[in-house]
Structure formats: structure tokens, C-alpha cells
Design an enzyme around this catalytic site. Structure first.
Site, mmCIF file in Angstrom:
data_model
loop_
_atom_site.group_PDB
_atom_site.id
_atom_site.type_symbol
_atom_site.label_atom_id
_atom_site.label_comp_id
_atom_site.label_asym_id
_atom_site.label_seq_id
_atom_site.Cartn_x
_atom_site.Cartn_y
_atom_site.Cartn_z
ATOM 1 N N ASP A 59 -0.577 -0.383 -1.153
ATOM 2 C CA ASP A 59 -2.036 -0.379 -1.098
ATOM 3 C C ASP A 59 -2.453 -0.310 0.367
ATOM 4 O O ASP A 59 -1.630 -0.055 1.253
ATOM 5 C CB ASP A 59 -2.613 -1.613 -1.795
ATOM 6 C CG ASP A 59 -2.297 -2.911 -1.057
ATOM 7 O OD1 ASP A 59 -1.516 -2.879 -0.077
ATOM 8 O OD2 ASP A 59 -2.834 -3.960 -1.442
ATOM 9 N N LYS A 116 0.290 3.803 -7.204
ATOM 10 C CA LYS A 116 0.218 2.406 -6.781
ATOM 11 C C LYS A 116 0.137 1.476 -7.987
ATOM 12 O O LYS A 116 0.879 0.497 -8.080
ATOM 13 C CB LYS A 116 -0.997 2.178 -5.878
ATOM 14 C CG LYS A 116 -1.042 0.792 -5.251
ATOM 15 C CD LYS A 116 -2.440 0.315 -4.968
ATOM 16 C CE LYS A 116 -3.103 -0.236 -6.212
ATOM 17 N NZ LYS A 116 -4.409 -0.878 -5.942
#
Length: 225
Positions: A138, A120
């Protein structure tokens, strides 16, 4: 969900927010990298509060190492997982100095190999700092993608692969921000505010709330009754 519906979702999100930006405050790829590392399981607001103190003091790998772990830790103490993040940032800074001449590498695999940097974080840096068409996933993006039906999956990696496959290239850089902001301010985890969402008629969520609930009035007790 078919491709035409996905395209219309993207077009509406673009019309609603033509130039979406990260809410993290930064002025260089290195500052962004540190901010995103700090943002894991923390709010952008809490990270910005810390970096407003940190970056004027130290905004390069060398300066952060010179600042030292103890001082760094005190600055980020109000952020979740601050001890492990401090340790990772110190190691990350040393690796940037040793391997990359103190620069943030514009390479996904190189970023993922840095301490404290996962898929991420690497995707955010590649997207925001270097304008690569990666979609970082996320908790907000994961929720919105699944809830709307845009891209369903059980893991962030699965969602990322599907979103990047389903999202036409001209929209891919901004899609990361649109889905985050939608999840943060409208498509909330416990109480999605569907009535104010610009894609509510395209969304495939079965429990949509299209009318704003009325606030329950609390009866005030009269003293002595």
C-alpha cells in the site's frame, strides 16, 4: 542495500513487534475481504467504524445482498469512494455465491478477478486470512521500502516483487505488517519521526531527522496592545 542489512532490519522489526496484526477488524475471510475492499483510499479507523455497524447486520455474501445496495451505501457513506465500493461489493458478493459457493477463494488470480479487488487487496487477503507469504504494497509499504532503501521501485508491483525476493521466507508473512505500521506511525509521509525508529541507523534515507524538533512557542497577544 545488502542482504545482511535487510536481515538486520527484519530482525529488529520482529524484536520490536513479534506478533504484528492487521488493524482492520474482522472475524472471517469474507469480513476481511470486504474490509480491505472498503479500505482503498480510506483509513482503517473509518473502515472499522463502518464494519462495526455492517457485520452484525450482514457478514455473508447472501446477507449483504439481502441488506441491499441502498442500506449498504448508507453504512459506508463516510468512507471515500463509497458509491463505487458499494457497487463493487454487491457484484463481488454475487460472484462469490455463483462461482465459489459463497466462500472466499484461496487463490490469488481468482481474488484479483473479483470486482473491486486488485493486487494489493488480494495480497492482503492471501497473507492475513490464509497465511500465504505475500507482501501487499500500500502507500505506507511503498514509501518505507523506497525511503529506507530496502526495496526501490516506481510501482507497487515492482516493490512487491523485490520485497518478496529480498525477504527470507520466515519473515515474509509479518513483513507486510511491519512495514505498514512503520509507515503509519513513524516513517510518515511528510514528517518521518526518525528519532524514535528502531532501524534508523540501518535506514539509507538521506534526510533523516534524528533529533525531535522543538515545538515553536506561539506568543500570545495581550489584549489592547
Amino acid at each position: 542495500m545488502n542482504p545482511q542489512k535487510r536481515l538486520e532490519i527484519l530482525q529488529r522489526l520482529q524484536a520490536d513487534n513479534p506478533n504484528p496484526k492487521s488493524e482492520l477488524e474482522y472475524s472471517s475471510p469474507f469480513e476481511l475481504l470486504i474490509a480491505v475492499v472498503l479500505s482503498a483510499q480510506a483509513t482503517d479507523k473509518s473502515v472499522n467504524e463502518a464494519t462495526r455497524v455492517l457485520f452484525p447486520l450482514a457478514n455473508t455474501p447472501e446477507k449483504i445482498l439481502e441488506l441491499g445496495a441502498d442500506n449498504f451505501l448508507e453504512i459506508v457513506r463516510h468512507i471515500g469512494l463509497f458509491r463505487s465500493k458499494t457497487k463493487n461489493v454487491m457484484q463481488l458478493c454475487q460472484e462469490l455465491i455463483d462461482k465459489y459457493d459463497s466462500r472466499v477463494p484461496e487463490d490469488f488470480e481468482a481474488l484479483v478477478a473479483l470486482p473491486g479487488v486488485g493486487r494489493k487487496t488480494a495480497s492482503v487477503v492471501m497473507n492475513v486470512a490464509f497465511n500465504h507469504p505475500l507482501i501487499a504494497v500500500d502507500t505506507h509499504v511503498f514509501r518505507v521500502a523506497n525511503r529506507t532503501g530496502y526495496a526501490k521501485g516506481k510501482t507497487p508491483e515492482e516493490i512487491q516483487k523485490k520485497m518478496e525476493r529480498y525477504t527470507p521466507l520466515p519473515y515474509r508473512v509479518d513483513a507486510h505488517h511491519w512495514f505498514i505500521l512503520l509507515g503509519r506511525y513513524i516513517c510518515k509521509a511528510r514528517s518521518p519521526e526518525c528519532w524514535k525508529c528502531c532501524i534508523n541507523d540501518l535506514c539509507e534515507y538521506k534526510e533523516k531527522v534524528l533529533v525531535k524538533p522543538e515545538k515553536k512557542k506561539v506568543k500570545k497577544m495581550i489584549p489592547g496592545t
